[in-house]
Every structure is written in C-alpha cells, then in structure tokens.
Scaffold this motif. Structure first.
Motif, mmCIF file in Angstrom:
data_model
loop_
_atom_site.group_PDB
_atom_site.id
_atom_site.type_symbol
_atom_site.label_atom_id
_atom_site.label_comp_id
_atom_site.label_asym_id
_atom_site.label_seq_id
_atom_site.Cartn_x
_atom_site.Cartn_y
_atom_site.Cartn_z
ATOM 1 N N ALA A 1 44.149 10.463 67.822
ATOM 2 C CA ALA A 1 45.605 9.779 68.344
ATOM 3 C C ALA A 1 46.504 10.039 66.654
ATOM 4 O O ALA A 1 45.826 9.692 65.689
ATOM 5 C CB ALA A 1 45.665 8.978 69.301
ATOM 6 N N GLN B 1 49.839 11.744 70.773
ATOM 7 C CA GLN B 1 50.180 10.796 69.937
ATOM 8 C C GLN B 1 49.661 9.513 70.466
ATOM 9 O O GLN B 1 49.910 8.517 70.031
ATOM 10 C CB GLN B 1 51.933 10.879 70.310
ATOM 11 N N ARG B 2 49.162 9.577 71.945
ATOM 12 C CA ARG B 2 48.432 8.132 72.488
ATOM 13 C C ARG B 2 46.964 7.826 72.823
ATOM 14 O O ARG B 2 46.727 6.950 73.003
ATOM 15 C CB ARG B 2 49.585 7.294 73.616
ATOM 16 N N TYR B 3 46.878 9.580 72.966
ATOM 17 C CA TYR B 3 45.521 9.064 72.985
ATOM 18 C C TYR B 3 44.842 10.695 72.383
ATOM 19 O O TYR B 3 45.108 11.280 71.685
ATOM 20 C CB TYR B 3 44.736 10.269 74.743
ATOM 21 N N LEU C 1 50.563 8.575 80.121
ATOM 22 C CA LEU C 1 51.325 7.647 78.886
ATOM 23 C C LEU C 1 51.893 6.327 78.935
ATOM 24 O O LEU C 1 52.273 5.421 78.414
ATOM 25 C CB LEU C 1 53.090 8.657 78.000
ATOM 26 N N ARG C 2 52.965 6.287 79.712
ATOM 27 C CA ARG C 2 53.314 5.459 80.989
ATOM 28 C C ARG C 2 52.854 4.261 81.579
ATOM 29 O O ARG C 2 53.165 3.087 82.651
ATOM 30 C CB ARG C 2 55.163 4.906 80.789
ATOM 31 N N GLY D 1 49.387 8.672 66.975
ATOM 32 C CA GLY D 1 50.170 7.791 67.342
ATOM 33 C C GLY D 1 49.383 6.266 67.440
ATOM 34 O O GLY D 1 48.497 6.490 67.486
ATOM 35 N N LYS D 2 50.544 5.102 68.024
ATOM 36 C CA LYS D 2 49.447 4.145 68.359
ATOM 37 C C LYS D 2 48.805 4.560 70.028
ATOM 38 O O LYS D 2 48.872 5.132 70.926
ATOM 39 C CB LYS D 2 50.694 3.278 69.229
ATOM 40 N N ARG D 3 47.219 4.343 69.807
ATOM 41 C CA ARG D 3 45.977 4.805 70.506
ATOM 42 C C ARG D 3 46.340 3.918 71.928
ATOM 43 O O ARG D 3 46.114 2.857 71.924
ATOM 44 C CB ARG D 3 45.099 5.148 70.346
ATOM 45 N N ILE D 4 45.987 4.923 72.744
ATOM 46 C CA ILE D 4 45.545 4.077 74.598
ATOM 47 C C ILE D 4 44.523 4.408 74.556
ATOM 48 O O ILE D 4 44.119 3.202 75.295
ATOM 49 C CB ILE D 4 46.634 4.971 75.426
ATOM 50 N N THR E 1 51.936 16.052 73.293
ATOM 51 C CA THR E 1 52.755 14.151 73.415
ATOM 52 C C THR E 1 51.540 13.397 73.912
ATOM 53 O O THR E 1 51.612 12.825 72.987
ATOM 54 C CB THR E 1 53.475 14.990 74.721
#
Length: 514
Positions: free
Chosen positions: A106, A141-143, A502-503, A108-111, A138
């Motif tokens: 990832a 960024q989180r995964y 993502l959300r 960015g901030k990782r889920i 996209t």
C-alpha cells in the motif's frame, strides 16, 4: 464449467486491458445509502487452533519476482513469496505444497491486504495482477494488492497434461462430432487428456478443488495478518468467493464478486447459461454492425458448417478448423473493444483466409509463434472436473443438441457436446452438483452483474445474491458489454466499488449503472 469459461492470462493482456483504459475513479462521493460494510479490524491473525502453528505462523519471505519460461518478471515494485499449504486439508499436519504469491505494498494509510482471483479456474494471479496495476492505483493507496496462483496452477504445482505437439495435434479433433468415427475420436481424446493429467499431477489431482483453494485463501488471510478477508473475485473467482463465504462467513470483510457465476447451475446448466450468454453477446455485436442478429448468426453458422467440411488455409501454413474458428469468435466477444477485430476476421474468413480467426484462437489457447502453449486449460479442466459431480453421457449430450442449437445456432452444438466431453472418463470423481455458497451472518458482499456478459450471464448475479442469503448479497447492475464490469469504462461501477472497498459504503441493493 465448459471450456469457454476460461479467463486466460493471454486474454487479460489482449482484451481486458483494452477495456480497462478508462481506469477506476474514486470521486469521493458517498455512492448509495444504507448499511456499511464492517470497519477493518486491526491486523492480527485470527487464532486457528485446528491448524498446526507451522502453517499459521509461517513468515513469508517477500523478494524480487523471477521470470519463468512463459512470463517475464513484472516491472515495478512487485514482490513475490511462497506460502506452504496442506496437500490434503483433511490432514493439515501432513504433506505440504507451495503456493506462489505476489503483492504490491500500500502507498498510503493501510487497511489491510486485498486479495484478487482473476478466474478460470486456472488463471495465474501472479501473471495477471501486475497487468492490472494501472487500474488499481486508487485501491493500492489503502491496500496491499495481493494475488496468487491457486493450487494446480502455473507456479503453484501447475498441472500440464500433454505436450505442445500433442496439443496441436488435438486441434484436429472435431468438438461437434457428426459421425460415429468423430464421436469415438472426440471421447478418446477426452479420456486421453484425463489420463495425461493423472500421470502429471499424481495425488495432487484429487486436491485442487474450489473448496481446497478456499481453505488456502483463509490460510493466506491469517499469514498475511488480516482478521477478515478483503477480496475481489472475477468470473470463476466469484464462485471461489462464494464458497469461502459459506465456509468462513464471520471472516468475510469487504468482498466484491464481478462477472458472477450462477451457483445454482450444475455442469449442464452452466453450458446452457453460456450458450445463452455468448449468443446474447453475439447478437449485441451483430446489432452494432447493423446486421439482423438472426440473419447474422445464420451466416456465421453457415461459415462454421463449411469449415467443418473443409478447414481454411492460414498464412502460417496451419488450418482454421471449425473448432478454432468458434474459439476465435468467442474470444472476441469477451470485450466490446475487440469487436472490430472480429469484423475483420469474419470478413477475411468469408474470402477464404483463416489467418485472423486463427490468430484470435491462438490468443485464447495461449499459443505463441513458436508453437508453445500455455497450460491454463489444463489447470482449468483439472479443477472444474474435480468440482463437478455430474458426468453426462454421449447419449445425454445428443439429447441436448436440439435445445442448445435453438438457444444458439452458433455456440449451441459445441456447448451441448462439451457437457459430456469435458470431464469424460475423468480419473477422480467430482465433489458436488452445485457449490454451497449460503453465508448467513457474513458481512454484505457486493455482486457486480453485467447485462451483456457472455461467459457469466447476468442472471447468475441475482441467483448468487439469493443463495448468499438475505442481507448478505448486494447486487449492482451495469448495462454494458463484455466479461466483467469493474475497470471497463463505467465511472458509476468503479466509484461504487471503490467507495465500498475504501470506505465501507454499501450501495442500495439493485443499484443500476447505465
């Protein structure tokens, strides 16, 4: 499933990426209202007392990916590793096999990890995921983006059932036999293929089922450090996702199933669905070229009948047979972006040149210019024939012919014969008539159905939603063409899927993207 379900790596490169040029877009809008998918749980492996710690506590040695004979090493910052899994899940402390994994960390901030299966069965995730990289920016960024070669596929103890020379020789087999001699040759070849798989795979052949792979997937989740599985499955990957949800409903995180397999269909039902789906896609293609679908289909069927009697020459010196022509036509229907190529290929065949349709068939069959073939169809057959308990006979296939030919004058005959030939005399028995996918208590699962999908017709998505259970299956419909919807040019589909992953925003069941 029938041979036309194959989602080959060659197809991904040649067709899918052409349809993905728009790429996903996360608009930041809250698409849909209602329930939310569960918030990601902090990364901590779920205890699994039933498994030996040698499996659940193994540390993956991520490193540079290596090229193979059939595939170069991916560009960029991709990493590869090997996971050990039980050969036989009923004996988890016994012999193990190696599963090949690939990931991109990832940015960015990782889920957590987001695992992908691209279908088949038999498709290589290690080869396919990097080709999706630009489309998945996209989500990355989180995964951590992760995929793998399922057991029996490519780098994970890949099954190869016959040599390149014998594969090419088998292209002369008529898959719509018209005489007793052609029937004998067709079923003799099918039995020979199964024996080749048995000789090559040995005891692994009885342990490559979808259930086995679903258990591998849960082991992967644990070793990657995720308390819930975040997953995207395409085509056959939707069946795998459904089986996982049934086995581990409380471990489902955010799960997207795109190009959904009908879980209520047995092997004959799948063939019937696909005859309908490919004919529907062909009708859409013919309408786009200004042709009447009935007349256009009859013209193509007439061409196939002529090829059955006399194959066409190609510039390579090989011949375009009826079977290869049908394969080339099917490949072009997987994506609307390849319809112009189909127009050129059909026009050339009408003029007596089979080169273009043969080239399309070669892409589907993973044949390179030197005559080497990929093994996706080998793995596909091994997995699907272990899954499917149903074994239609020659006589039963004959009885299906009128119905199937009425559904599709172009694909019907081949699909009907395929019901009996695909798993004929298979060395190991099948496990179930239809997969169990009910998942009471699971988090909402997003199903994406495409109304013009040839290989997994749209109706299967609604049936999967019903089978998963009330409050679990959430259906998103795209009125589009081609096999799969995400990344195929619909901002509505892409933003809805991204908002969910993502959300945690779950759209209203029945949402339609046009």
């Amino acid at each position: 499933m029938s041979r036309l379900t194959q989602w080959a790596a060659a197809l991904a490169a040649a067709v899918l990426l052409a349809g993905c040029s728009g790429g996903p877009s996360d608009t930041g809008r809250d698409e849909g209202k209602g329930r939310s998918a569960p918030a990601p749980v902090p990364s901590a492996a779920t205890p699994a007392s039933e498994l030996p710690s040698s499996l659940t506590s193994q540390r993956l040695a991520w490193g540079r990916c290596k090229a193979t004979a059939g595939s170069p090493a991916p560009d960029g910052d991709w990493q590869c590793a090997t996971l050990k899994a039980p050969l036989d899940w009923s004996r988890p402390d016994g012999e193990t096999i190696d599963l090949a994994l690939i990931r991109a960390r990832a940015t960015g901030k990782r889920i957590g990890s987001l695992l992908f299966n691209f279908g088949g069965p038999g498709g290589s995730g290690v080869d396919t995921l990097p080709s999706y990289g630009p489309v998945l920016g996209t989500l990355r960024q989180r995964y951590d983006l992760v995929s793998w070669d399922p057991r029996g596929v490519s780098r994970s103890e890949g099954i190869r059932c016959r040599s390149d020379r014998r594969i090419q020789a088998a292209e002369a087999i008529d898959t719509t036999p018209d005489t007793p001699a052609e029937e004998r040759a067709y079923f003799r070849d099918a039995a020979d293929f199964g024996q080749g798989c048995k000789k090559a795979a040995g005891k692994l052949l009885a342990h490559v089922s979808t259930t086995d792979t679903a258990r591998d997937l849960d082991l992967m989740r644990q070793v990657l450090g995720d308390s819930r599985l975040h997953y995207v499955g395409f085509s056959y990957g939707t069946e795998l996702g459904g089986v996982y949800a049934h086995l581990f409903p409380r471990r489902v995180g955010r799960m997207v199933l795109d190009a959904v397999v009908d879980p209520t269909a047995d092997s004959v039902g799948h063939a019937r669905n696909q005859a309908r789906g490919f004919q529907r896609a062909l009708n859409g293609y013919l309408k786009s070229t200004g042709q009447d679908p009935e007349q256009g289909s009859r013209k193509i069927a007439d061409l196939l009948e002529r090829l059955d009697a006399k194959p066409l020459p190609a510039s390579s010196g090989r011949k375009l047979t009826q079977t290869l022509a049908l394969t080339g036509i099917a490949l072009a229907l997987y994506s609307e972006s390849s319809w112009p190529a189909l127009t050129l290929a059909l026009s050339a065949a009408e003029r007596g040149d089979g080169s273009a349709l043969l080239a399309l068939a070669d892409i589907y069959n993973e044949r390179d210019k030197s005559g080497r073939y990929g093994t996706t169809t080998h793995s596909q057959r091994a997995i699907s024939c272990l899954d499917a308990k149903q074994r239609p006979t020659l006589e039963q296939a004959r009885k299906l012919l009128p119905e199937f030919e009425k559904i599709s004058p172009v694909f019907g005959s081949s699909m009907a014969w395929d019901t009996a030939g695909w798993c004929h005399a298979w060395p190991v028995p099948g496990q179930y008539d239809t997969p169990r996918v009910s998942a009471p208590g699971a988090a909402p699962i997003l199903l994406v159905g495409n109304t013009g999908d040839p290989a997994t017709p749209y109706e299967g998505a609604r049936r999967m939603a019903d089978e998963l259970g009330k409050g679990v299956g959430v259906l998103l419909t795209w009125k589009g063409q081609g096999h799969g919807a995400y990344g195929s040019g619909s901002d509505c589909v892409d933003s809805t899927v991204n908002a969910y992953l993502l959300r945690g925003t779950v759209p209203k069941d029945g949402k339609v993207c046009s």
